[in-house]
Design a protein around this motif. Structure first.
Motif, PDB file in Angstrom:
ATOM      1  N   LYS A  56       0.831  -1.077  -0.014  1.00 35.71           N
ATOM      2  CA  LYS A  56      -0.015   0.054   0.127  1.00 35.71           C
ATOM      3  C   LYS A  56       0.883   1.053  -0.022  1.00 35.71           C
ATOM      4  O   LYS A  56       0.662   2.182  -0.701  1.00 35.71           O
ATOM      5  CB  LYS A  56      -0.927  -0.029   1.380  1.00 35.71           C
ATOM      6  N   MET A  57       1.981   1.461   0.871  1.00 35.90           N
ATOM      7  CA  MET A  57       2.978   2.490   0.805  1.00 35.90           C
ATOM      8  C   MET A  57       3.485   2.601  -0.646  1.00 35.90           C
ATOM      9  O   MET A  57       3.755   3.722  -1.153  1.00 35.90           O
ATOM     10  CB  MET A  57       4.056   2.176   1.770  1.00 35.90           C
ATOM     11  N   ARG A  58       3.845   1.619  -1.283  1.00 32.48           N
ATOM     12  CA  ARG A  58       4.041   1.762  -2.680  1.00 32.48           C
ATOM     13  C   ARG A  58       3.219   2.183  -3.713  1.00 32.48           C
ATOM     14  O   ARG A  58       3.696   3.025  -4.767  1.00 32.48           O
ATOM     15  CB  ARG A  58       4.833   0.228  -3.183  1.00 32.48           C
ATOM     16  N   THR A  59       2.068   1.625  -3.466  1.00 31.01           N
ATOM     17  CA  THR A  59       0.933   2.281  -4.445  1.00 31.01           C
ATOM     18  C   THR A  59       0.733   3.729  -4.247  1.00 31.01           C
ATOM     19  O   THR A  59       0.556   4.544  -5.272  1.00 31.01           O
ATOM     20  CB  THR A  59      -0.096   1.493  -3.968  1.00 31.01           C
ATOM     21  N   MET A  62       3.460   5.509  -5.994  1.00 27.86           N
ATOM     22  CA  MET A  62       3.368   5.388  -7.395  1.00 27.86           C
ATOM     23  C   MET A  62       2.252   6.416  -7.879  1.00 27.86           C
ATOM     24  O   MET A  62       2.520   6.897  -8.869  1.00 27.86           O
ATOM     25  CB  MET A  62       3.161   3.963  -7.979  1.00 27.86           C
ATOM     26  N   LEU A  63       1.437   6.536  -7.075  1.00 30.46           N
ATOM     27  CA  LEU A  63       0.451   7.363  -7.524  1.00 30.46           C
ATOM     28  C   LEU A  63       0.549   8.943  -7.157  1.00 30.46           C
ATOM     29  O   LEU A  63      -0.307   9.849  -7.641  1.00 30.46           O
ATOM     30  CB  LEU A  63      -1.137   7.155  -6.795  1.00 30.46           C
ATOM     31  N   LYS A  64       1.575   9.080  -6.474  1.00 27.88           N
ATOM     32  CA  LYS A  64       2.078  10.414  -5.974  1.00 27.88           C
ATOM     33  C   LYS A  64       1.060  11.162  -5.321  1.00 27.88           C
ATOM     34  O   LYS A  64       0.969  12.260  -5.480  1.00 27.88           O
ATOM     35  CB  LYS A  64       2.400  11.360  -7.448  1.00 27.88           C
ATOM     36  N   LEU A  65       0.258  10.312  -4.445  1.00 32.66           N
ATOM     37  CA  LEU A  65      -0.728  10.804  -3.436  1.00 32.66           C
ATOM     38  C   LEU A  65       0.082  11.542  -2.579  1.00 32.66           C
ATOM     39  O   LEU A  65       0.987  11.160  -1.763  1.00 32.66           O
ATOM     40  CB  LEU A  65      -1.456   9.806  -2.894  1.00 32.66           C
ATOM     41  N   ASN A  66      -0.375  12.742  -1.861  1.00 34.03           N
ATOM     42  CA  ASN A  66       0.069  13.438  -0.724  1.00 34.03           C
ATOM     43  C   ASN A  66      -0.778  12.974   0.345  1.00 34.03           C
ATOM     44  O   ASN A  66      -1.575  13.962   0.834  1.00 34.03           O
ATOM     45  CB  ASN A  66       0.452  14.994  -0.980  1.00 34.03           C
ATOM     46  N   ASP A  67      -0.517  11.850   0.942  1.00 35.60           N
ATOM     47  CA  ASP A  67      -1.407  11.513   1.785  1.00 35.60           C
ATOM     48  C   ASP A  67      -0.862  10.334   2.587  1.00 35.60           C
ATOM     49  O   ASP A  67       0.245   9.747   2.296  1.00 35.60           O
ATOM     50  CB  ASP A  67      -2.711  10.882   1.397  1.00 35.60           C
ATOM     51  N   ASP A  68      -1.175  10.022   4.054  1.00 36.64           N
ATOM     52  CA  ASP A  68      -1.122   8.934   4.742  1.00 36.64           C
ATOM     53  C   ASP A  68      -2.067   7.849   4.905  1.00 36.64           C
ATOM     54  O   ASP A  68      -3.224   8.199   5.004  1.00 36.64           O
ATOM     55  CB  ASP A  68      -0.408   9.418   6.050  1.00 36.64           C
ATOM     56  N   ILE A  69      -1.799   6.793   5.251  1.00 43.10           N
ATOM     57  CA  ILE A  69      -2.640   5.685   5.903  1.00 43.10           C
ATOM     58  C   ILE A  69      -2.845   6.024   7.185  1.00 43.10           C
ATOM     59  O   ILE A  69      -1.996   6.131   7.937  1.00 43.10           O
ATOM     60  CB  ILE A  69      -2.102   4.355   5.575  1.00 43.10           C
ATOM     61  N   GLU A  70      -4.279   6.049   7.442  1.00 45.40           N
ATOM     62  CA  GLU A  70      -4.805   5.956   8.833  1.00 45.40           C
ATOM     63  C   GLU A  70      -5.013   4.825   9.407  1.00 45.40           C
ATOM     64  O   GLU A  70      -4.259   4.500  10.271  1.00 45.40           O
ATOM     65  CB  GLU A  70      -6.207   6.682   9.019  1.00 45.40           C
TER      66      GLU A  70
END
Length: 123
Positions: A56-59, A62-70
């Motif tokens: 999930k971190m790699r995904t 790769m998507l260049k999301l500026n977000d974190d997993i809660e």
């Protein structure tokens, strides 16, 4: 602030808790464990979930999301598994792992309580 042992004991007081662990997802090493069952090796389960977190971190990268997993939820037939990456600077690369019985837990409340435990955890 709670230390690791206190945090894991607190996680085990969540309704329906089967087991809890703190895991380093970069190495797969379990840093602490509480609970579990004779049928389920919590250390093996926690280490196996490092692949889930890394994927999930790699995904996200790769998507260049500026977000974190809660948190991440895995729903099995009889259990919930909640994975909560630590957000603080000392928690980089670590996650809390909580196994719950579906019939004895309240998922929303468990997520809230795990968030509180994570916020109070001092490493």
């Amino acid at each position: 602030m709670a230390n690791l042992d206190t945090a894991l004991k607190d996680a085990m007081t969540i309704d329906g808790a089967i087991g809890a662990a703190l895991v380093d997802y970069t190495s797969g090493m379990t840093l602490g464990v509480a609970g579990g069952t004779p049928e389920i090796d919590l250390t093996v389960a926690a280490a196996g979930n490092t692949d889930v977190v890394r994927a999930k971190m790699r995904t996200i990268e790769m998507l260049k999301l500026n977000d974190d997993i809660e948190d991440m939820l895995i729903t099995l037939g009889s259990q919930y598994h909640i994975i909560r990456p630590l957000a603080g600077p000392n928690g980089k690369g670590l996650f809390l792992y909580l196994m719950l019985s579906k019939t004895r837990s309240n998922l929303a409340l468990a997520r809230h309580q795990l968030r509180t435990i994570e916020e109070q955890l001092e490493l």
